[in-house]
Motif scaffolding. Structure first.
Motif, PDB file in Angstrom:
ATOM      1  N   ILE A  28       0.835  -1.201   0.000  1.00  0.00           N
ATOM      2  CA  ILE A  28       0.000   0.000   0.000  1.00  0.00           C
ATOM      3  C   ILE A  28       0.869   1.250   0.000  1.00  0.00           C
ATOM      4  N   GLN A  29       1.929   1.268   0.803  1.00  0.00           N
ATOM      5  CA  GLN A  29       2.830   2.425   0.842  1.00  0.00           C
ATOM      6  C   GLN A  29       3.522   2.626  -0.504  1.00  0.00           C
ATOM      7  N   GLN A  30       3.899   1.524  -1.140  1.00  0.00           N
ATOM      8  CA  GLN A  30       4.525   1.606  -2.453  1.00  0.00           C
ATOM      9  C   GLN A  30       3.548   2.195  -3.472  1.00  0.00           C
ATOM     10  N   ALA A  31       2.306   1.768  -3.421  1.00  0.00           N
ATOM     11  CA  ALA A  31       1.294   2.294  -4.348  1.00  0.00           C
ATOM     12  C   ALA A  31       1.043   3.772  -4.087  1.00  0.00           C
ATOM     13  N   MET A  32       0.989   4.174  -2.809  1.00  0.00           N
ATOM     14  CA  MET A  32       0.774   5.575  -2.472  1.00  0.00           C
ATOM     15  C   MET A  32       1.933   6.439  -2.966  1.00  0.00           C
ATOM     16  N   ALA A  33       3.154   5.951  -2.780  1.00  0.00           N
ATOM     17  CA  ALA A  33       4.320   6.704  -3.246  1.00  0.00           C
ATOM     18  C   ALA A  33       4.282   6.875  -4.762  1.00  0.00           C
ATOM     19  N   SER A  34       3.878   5.836  -5.446  1.00  0.00           N
ATOM     20  CA  SER A  34       3.785   5.904  -6.905  1.00  0.00           C
ATOM     21  C   SER A  34       2.735   6.934  -7.326  1.00  0.00           C
ATOM     22  N   LEU A  35       1.582   6.925  -6.663  1.00  0.00           N
ATOM     23  CA  LEU A  35       0.531   7.896  -6.983  1.00  0.00           C
ATOM     24  C   LEU A  35       0.972   9.325  -6.692  1.00  0.00           C
ATOM     25  N   GLU A  36       1.661   9.526  -5.565  1.00  0.00           N
ATOM     26  CA  GLU A  36       2.149  10.863  -5.223  1.00  0.00           C
ATOM     27  C   GLU A  36       3.171  11.354  -6.232  1.00  0.00           C
ATOM     28  N   ALA A  37       4.053  10.449  -6.685  1.00  0.00           N
ATOM     29  CA  ALA A  37       5.048  10.836  -7.686  1.00  0.00           C
ATOM     30  C   ALA A  37       4.365  11.234  -8.995  1.00  0.00           C
ATOM     31  N   GLU A  38       3.341  10.486  -9.400  1.00  0.00           N
ATOM     32  CA  GLU A  38       2.612  10.827 -10.623  1.00  0.00           C
ATOM     33  C   GLU A  38       1.919  12.173 -10.481  1.00  0.00           C
ATOM     34  N   ALA A  39       1.328  12.438  -9.303  1.00  0.00           N
ATOM     35  CA  ALA A  39       0.645  13.713  -9.076  1.00  0.00           C
ATOM     36  C   ALA A  39       1.635  14.864  -9.117  1.00  0.00           C
ATOM     37  N   LYS A  40       2.822  14.648  -8.549  1.00  0.00           N
ATOM     38  CA  LYS A  40       3.856  15.693  -8.547  1.00  0.00           C
ATOM     39  C   LYS A  40       4.309  16.003  -9.972  1.00  0.00           C
ATOM     40  N   LEU A  41       4.517  14.961 -10.773  1.00  0.00           N
ATOM     41  CA  LEU A  41       4.907  15.179 -12.169  1.00  0.00           C
ATOM     42  C   LEU A  41       3.811  15.911 -12.941  1.00  0.00           C
ATOM     43  N   ALA A  42       2.560  15.542 -12.695  1.00  0.00           N
ATOM     44  CA  ALA A  42       1.450  16.210 -13.384  1.00  0.00           C
ATOM     45  C   ALA A  42       1.378  17.680 -12.988  1.00  0.00           C
ATOM     46  N   ALA A  43       1.598  17.980 -11.701  1.00  0.00           N
ATOM     47  CA  ALA A  43       1.563  19.372 -11.243  1.00  0.00           C
ATOM     48  C   ALA A  43       2.715  20.167 -11.860  1.00  0.00           C
ATOM     49  N   GLN A  44       3.902  19.570 -11.940  1.00  0.00           N
ATOM     50  CA  GLN A  44       5.038  20.251 -12.567  1.00  0.00           C
ATOM     51  C   GLN A  44       4.756  20.542 -14.038  1.00  0.00           C
ATOM     52  N   GLU A  45       4.174  19.582 -14.719  1.00  0.00           N
ATOM     53  CA  GLU A  45       3.853  19.759 -16.136  1.00  0.00           C
ATOM     54  C   GLU A  45       2.823  20.880 -16.303  1.00  0.00           C
ATOM     55  N   GLU A  46       1.843  20.912 -15.412  1.00  0.00           N
ATOM     56  CA  GLU A  46       0.823  21.955 -15.469  1.00  0.00           C
ATOM     57  C   GLU A  46       1.443  23.336 -15.231  1.00  0.00           C
ATOM     58  N   ARG A  47       2.358  23.433 -14.243  1.00  0.00           N
ATOM     59  CA  ARG A  47       3.029  24.714 -13.985  1.00  0.00           C
ATOM     60  C   ARG A  47       3.873  25.139 -15.177  1.00  0.00           C
ATOM     61  N   ARG A  48       4.539  24.187 -15.838  1.00  0.00           N
ATOM     62  CA  ARG A  48       5.370  24.493 -16.995  1.00  0.00           C
ATOM     63  C   ARG A  48       4.498  25.035 -18.139  1.00  0.00           C
ATOM     64  N   ILE A  49       3.334  24.414 -18.344  1.00  0.00           N
ATOM     65  CA  ILE A  49       2.437  24.861 -19.407  1.00  0.00           C
ATOM     66  C   ILE A  49       1.915  26.257 -19.112  1.00  0.00           C
ATOM     67  N   GLU A  50       1.555  26.517 -17.859  1.00  0.00           N
ATOM     68  CA  GLU A  50       1.084  27.851 -17.473  1.00  0.00           C
ATOM     69  C   GLU A  50       2.173  28.900 -17.674  1.00  0.00           C
ATOM     70  N   ALA A  51       3.416  28.549 -17.310  1.00  0.00           N
ATOM     71  CA  ALA A  51       4.530  29.484 -17.489  1.00  0.00           C
ATOM     72  C   ALA A  51       4.746  29.788 -18.967  1.00  0.00           C
ATOM     73  N   GLU A  52       4.638  28.775 -19.812  1.00  0.00           N
ATOM     74  CA  GLU A  52       4.788  28.995 -21.254  1.00  0.00           C
ATOM     75  C   GLU A  52       3.687  29.906 -21.778  1.00  0.00           C
ATOM     76  N   LYS A  53       2.481  29.711 -21.290  1.00  0.00           N
ATOM     77  CA  LYS A  53       1.374  30.560 -21.726  1.00  0.00           C
ATOM     78  C   LYS A  53       1.625  32.006 -21.336  1.00  0.00           C
ATOM     79  N   LYS A  54       2.086  32.213 -20.082  1.00  0.00           N
ATOM     80  CA  LYS A  54       2.342  33.574 -19.614  1.00  0.00           C
ATOM     81  C   LYS A  54       3.477  34.215 -20.396  1.00  0.00           C
ATOM     82  N   SER A  55       4.555  33.478 -20.634  1.00  0.00           N
ATOM     83  CA  SER A  55       5.695  34.060 -21.345  1.00  0.00           C
ATOM     84  C   SER A  55       5.343  34.361 -22.798  1.00  0.00           C
ATOM     85  N   SER A  56       4.505  33.543 -23.405  1.00  0.00           N
ATOM     86  CA  SER A  56       4.122  33.823 -24.797  1.00  0.00           C
ATOM     87  C   SER A  56       3.070  34.918 -24.849  1.00  0.00           C
ATOM     88  N   ALA A  57       2.335  35.155 -23.788  1.00  0.00           N
ATOM     89  CA  ALA A  57       1.298  36.189 -23.772  1.00  0.00           C
ATOM     90  C   ALA A  57       1.889  37.575 -23.539  1.00  0.00           C
TER      91      ALA A  57
END
Length: 155
Positions: A92-121
């Motif tokens: 269960i701990q291994q599965a939770m760690a995997s889910l948290e890592a995926e969520a962190k990567l998704a949040a980083q990707e979302e922040r990167r996309i937002e930053a690109e939008k702001k810089s291009s705007a």
């Protein structure tokens, strides 16, 4: 009478007092589905063959499962790690760690996309501001309005 005897033989009814009604009711029974005795015998043989094929397929599947899971197992037994609390906790701990890592990567990707939008705007906003300033410096009267004034004054 034959139907009642057949049902009694099949164990569907117990004969005692039976009342029959001779009411005629219109039905839409298919002439093609009605069976003669010969046709019933033929259909009985077909159904027996079909049942035999189904039983053979079930036997083959059972033999395959015996090879896959073992003769004494069915394949739906509890997994080893699920029975041991320590192993289950680790899983269960291994599965939770995997889910948290995926969520962190998704949040980083979302922040990167937002930053690109702001810089291009920003350059676009700066260009539109510069265009607005240039328009204001040209003439206080809009171009369309100025041309219409000239046309009216020309006659």
């Amino acid at each position: 009478m034959q139907v009642l005897k057949l049902c009694e033989t099949a164990g569907l009814v117990k004969l005692g007092h039976v009342a029959l009604d001779g009411t005629k009711i219109k039905a839409n029974a298919s002439k093609h589905k009605a069976m003669s005795y010969e046709r019933m015998k033929k259909r009985e043989l077909e159904l027996k063959a079909e049942v035999a094929r189904m039983l053979a397929a079930a036997e083959a599947a059972a033999a395959e499962e015996d090879v896959t899971f073992g003769k004494d197992k069915r394949g739906d037994e509890m997994l080893d790690w699920a029975g041991d609390k320590q192993k289950r906790l680790a899983k269960i701990q291994q599965a939770m760690a995997s889910l948290e890592a995926e969520a962190k990567l998704a949040a980083q990707e979302e922040r990167r996309i937002e930053a690109e939008k702001k810089s291009s705007a920003r350059p676009q906003a700066a260009r539109s501001l510069a265009n607005r300033r240039r328009r204001q410096q040209r003439s206080p009267i809009p171009r369309r309005y100025a041309t219409s004034l000239i046309r009216k004054a020309a006659p």
